[in-house]
Write an enzyme that holds these catalytic residues in place. Structure first.
Site, PDB file in Angstrom:
ATOM      1  N   LYS A 113       6.876   2.379  -2.521  1.00 51.41           N
ATOM      2  CA  LYS A 113       5.977   2.136  -3.651  1.00 51.41           C
ATOM      3  C   LYS A 113       6.023   3.343  -4.580  1.00 51.41           C
ATOM      4  O   LYS A 113       5.843   4.482  -4.156  1.00 51.41           O
ATOM      5  CB  LYS A 113       4.555   1.924  -3.144  1.00 51.41           C
ATOM      6  CG  LYS A 113       3.551   1.620  -4.258  1.00 51.41           C
ATOM      7  CD  LYS A 113       2.178   1.320  -3.715  1.00 51.41           C
ATOM      8  CE  LYS A 113       1.334   2.536  -3.510  1.00 51.41           C
ATOM      9  NZ  LYS A 113       0.927   3.257  -4.731  1.00 51.41           N
TER      10      LYS A 113
ATOM     11  N   ASP B 207       3.723   0.184  -8.658  1.00 52.44           N
ATOM     12  CA  ASP B 207       2.258   0.067  -8.564  1.00 52.44           C
ATOM     13  C   ASP B 207       1.613   0.806  -9.730  1.00 52.44           C
ATOM     14  O   ASP B 207       1.108   1.915  -9.578  1.00 52.44           O
ATOM     15  CB  ASP B 207       1.814   0.647  -7.203  1.00 52.44           C
ATOM     16  CG  ASP B 207       0.304   0.686  -7.045  1.00 52.44           C
ATOM     17  OD1 ASP B 207      -0.382  -0.146  -7.662  1.00 52.44           O
ATOM     18  OD2 ASP B 207      -0.179   1.554  -6.295  1.00 52.44           O
TER      19      ASP B 207
ATOM     20  N   LYS C  95      -0.623  -0.916 -11.739  1.00 52.04           N
ATOM     21  CA  LYS C  95      -1.938  -1.580 -11.904  1.00 52.04           C
ATOM     22  C   LYS C  95      -2.278  -1.774 -13.373  1.00 52.04           C
ATOM     23  O   LYS C  95      -3.283  -1.260 -13.879  1.00 52.04           O
ATOM     24  CB  LYS C  95      -3.047  -0.765 -11.222  1.00 52.04           C
ATOM     25  CG  LYS C  95      -2.852  -0.542  -9.744  1.00 52.04           C
ATOM     26  CD  LYS C  95      -4.059   0.154  -9.140  1.00 52.04           C
ATOM     27  CE  LYS C  95      -3.819   0.607  -7.719  1.00 52.04           C
ATOM     28  NZ  LYS C  95      -2.836   1.711  -7.591  1.00 52.04           N
TER      29      LYS C  95
ATOM     30  N   ASP D  49      -4.977  -4.295 -19.427  1.00 50.79           N
ATOM     31  CA  ASP D  49      -4.984  -4.132 -20.888  1.00 50.79           C
ATOM     32  C   ASP D  49      -5.115  -5.527 -21.499  1.00 50.79           C
ATOM     33  O   ASP D  49      -5.334  -6.502 -20.772  1.00 50.79           O
ATOM     34  CB  ASP D  49      -3.674  -3.432 -21.318  1.00 50.79           C
ATOM     35  CG  ASP D  49      -3.852  -2.585 -22.580  1.00 50.79           C
ATOM     36  OD1 ASP D  49      -4.497  -3.074 -23.527  1.00 50.79           O
ATOM     37  OD2 ASP D  49      -3.334  -1.458 -22.615  1.00 50.79           O
TER      38      ASP D  49
ATOM     39  N   THR E 255      -9.392  -0.144  -2.478  1.00 49.87           N
ATOM     40  CA  THR E 255      -9.799   0.134  -1.092  1.00 49.87           C
ATOM     41  C   THR E 255     -10.649   1.405  -0.967  1.00 49.87           C
ATOM     42  O   THR E 255     -11.196   1.678   0.082  1.00 49.87           O
ATOM     43  CB  THR E 255      -8.557   0.261  -0.188  1.00 49.87           C
ATOM     44  OG1 THR E 255      -7.643   1.197  -0.783  1.00 49.87           O
ATOM     45  CG2 THR E 255      -7.857  -1.064  -0.014  1.00 49.87           C
TER      46      THR E 255
ATOM     47  N   ARG F  92      -0.364   8.912   2.485  1.00 48.89           N
ATOM     48  CA  ARG F  92      -0.551  10.233   3.084  1.00 48.89           C
ATOM     49  C   ARG F  92      -0.361  10.319   4.593  1.00 48.89           C
ATOM     50  O   ARG F  92       0.216  11.324   5.048  1.00 48.89           O
ATOM     51  CB  ARG F  92      -1.926  10.789   2.661  1.00 48.89           C
ATOM     52  CG  ARG F  92      -1.944  11.176   1.188  1.00 48.89           C
ATOM     53  CD  ARG F  92      -3.346  11.316   0.640  1.00 48.89           C
ATOM     54  NE  ARG F  92      -3.977  10.013   0.476  1.00 48.89           N
ATOM     55  CZ  ARG F  92      -5.179   9.813  -0.039  1.00 48.89           C
ATOM     56  NH1 ARG F  92      -5.894  10.867  -0.434  1.00 48.89           N
ATOM     57  NH2 ARG F  92      -5.680   8.603  -0.166  1.00 48.89           N
TER      58      ARG F  92
HETATM   59  O1  LIG Z   1      -6.805  -0.757  -3.603  1.00 53.59           O
HETATM   60  C1  LIG Z   1      -5.847   0.040  -3.605  1.00 53.59           C
HETATM   61  C2  LIG Z   1      -4.733  -0.133  -4.395  1.00 53.59           C
HETATM   62  C3  LIG Z   1      -3.712   0.766  -4.338  1.00 53.59           C
HETATM   63  N1  LIG Z   1      -3.761   1.832  -3.507  1.00 53.59           N
HETATM   64  C4  LIG Z   1      -2.599   2.751  -3.483  1.00 53.59           C
HETATM   65  O2  LIG Z   1      -2.048   2.771  -2.165  1.00 53.59           O
HETATM   66  C5  LIG Z   1      -1.694   4.082  -1.780  1.00 53.59           C
HETATM   67  C6  LIG Z   1      -2.482   4.459  -0.553  1.00 53.59           C
HETATM   68  O3  LIG Z   1      -2.197   5.784  -0.218  1.00 53.59           O
HETATM   69  P1  LIG Z   1      -2.862   6.520   1.029  1.00 53.59           P
HETATM   70  O4  LIG Z   1      -2.342   7.908   0.884  1.00 53.59           O
HETATM   71  O5  LIG Z   1      -2.362   5.825   2.257  1.00 53.59           O
HETATM   72  O6  LIG Z   1      -4.342   6.437   0.896  1.00 53.59           O
HETATM   73  C7  LIG Z   1      -1.946   4.975  -2.990  1.00 53.59           C
HETATM   74  O7  LIG Z   1      -0.728   5.127  -3.676  1.00 53.59           O
HETATM   75  C8  LIG Z   1      -2.927   4.193  -3.838  1.00 53.59           C
HETATM   76  O8  LIG Z   1      -2.722   4.418  -5.213  1.00 53.59           O
HETATM   77  C9  LIG Z   1      -4.863   2.012  -2.722  1.00 53.59           C
HETATM   78  O9  LIG Z   1      -4.958   2.985  -1.947  1.00 53.59           O
HETATM   79  N2  LIG Z   1      -5.873   1.099  -2.783  1.00 53.59           N
END
Ligand SMILES: O=c1ccn([C@@H]2O[C@H](COP(=O)(O)O)[C@@H](O)[C@H]2O)c(=O)[nH]1
Length: 238
Positions: free
Chosen positions: A32, A59, A61, A64, A119, A210
């Site tokens: 991603k 990603d 998002k 607009d 999330t 992460r």
């Molecule tokens: O609702 C959402 C939508 C996108 N993300 C993206 O996913 C990764 C999660 O990264 P972690 O480091 O595992 O937390 C990150 O790139 C977000 O921009 C999300 O977390 N939640």
């Protein structure tokens, strides 16, 4: 081929990102590219990952007016990405216009996915932006809107997967960030599950950043997550 894990390449520099990418191959995960790396490196970076045969989830998002979002989605299709997303809260017309612009691409079109409730958000965060509903209620509402617009699926947390599967059916793709292997830090995430729990609940794809990218040994962490998913699949076959 393990198709379930999408690694979020949230690195500061191209060098760091490629250092990880060059230890893995497309049989282990998809990748991603999000706001941080795309803003720094642009389409060149996506092309580099494509040249290594990875499927890319772009990603960004989009959120607009319909015309602007649709044209951005078309640019993503021209780039050849596997999946692209927009914020479902941009509304039905915005999503329908984005879906329509992909028609000429037929089967080559990227999967078009709607982001429901981030999330990182919980009840209070929604209330603060004027939404007097639980994350579950809001996710269901937005997922229905995405389906009405003809989108291929949604980004949601693993907590909503089981309910959405009932509401939206088997073929509607459910993509879940908010994945935290046992013992890893929550950070800014709020609605989380372990990789195993997320798969058990029926998620199609797990977005993991992460816990892998900041691990002392990202390759080993990815491998161990994949193994835990494969074990589940084997146990389910028995
Ligand atoms: O609702 C959402 C939508 C996108 N993300 C993206 O996913 C990764 C999660 O990264 P972690 O480091 O595992 O937390 C990150 O790139 C977000 O921009 C999300 O977390 N939640």
């Amino acid at each position: 081929m393990n198709n379930k894990v999408i690694v979020a390449l949230d690195y500061e520099t191209e060098k760091e990102a490629l250092n990880f990418v060059d230890q893995i191959d497309p049989s282990l995960c998809r990748l991603k590219v999000g706001k941080e790396m795309f803003t720094t490196l642009g389409t060149h970076f996506v092309k580099q990952l494509h040249s290594r045969q990875f499927d890319i989830f772009l990603d960004l998002k989009y959120h607009d007016i319909p015309n602007t979002v649709a044209r951005a989605v078309r640019s993503a299709a021209e780039l050849g990405v596997w999946m692209v997303d927009l914020h479902a809260s941009g509304g039905l017309r915005m999503m329908e216009t984005a879906k329509q612009i992909l028609e000429p691409y037929g089967k080559e079109a990227p999967l078009l996915i709607g982001v429901t409730v981030l999330t990182s958000m919980e009840d209070l965060d929604l209330l603060q932006i004027g939404i007097n509903a639980s994350p579950m209620e809001q996710v269901i509402r937005l997922a229905h809107l995405c389906q009405r617009a003809g989108l291929d699926g949604v980004v949601c947390s693993p907590h909503e997967v089981e309910t959405l599967r009932t509401h939206c059916g088997e073929s509607f793709k459910l993509i879940t960030p908010g994945i935290r292997p046992e013992g890893s830090e929550m950070g800014d995430q709020r609605r989380v599950m372990t990789p195993k729990q997320a798969i058990e609940t029926g998620a199609d794809y797990l977005v993991i950043g992460r816990p892998i990218t900041q691990s002392p040994n990202p390759f080993a962490t990815l491998t161990s997550i994949n193994q835990s998913i494969e074990e589940l699949a084997k146990n389910n076959q028995k």
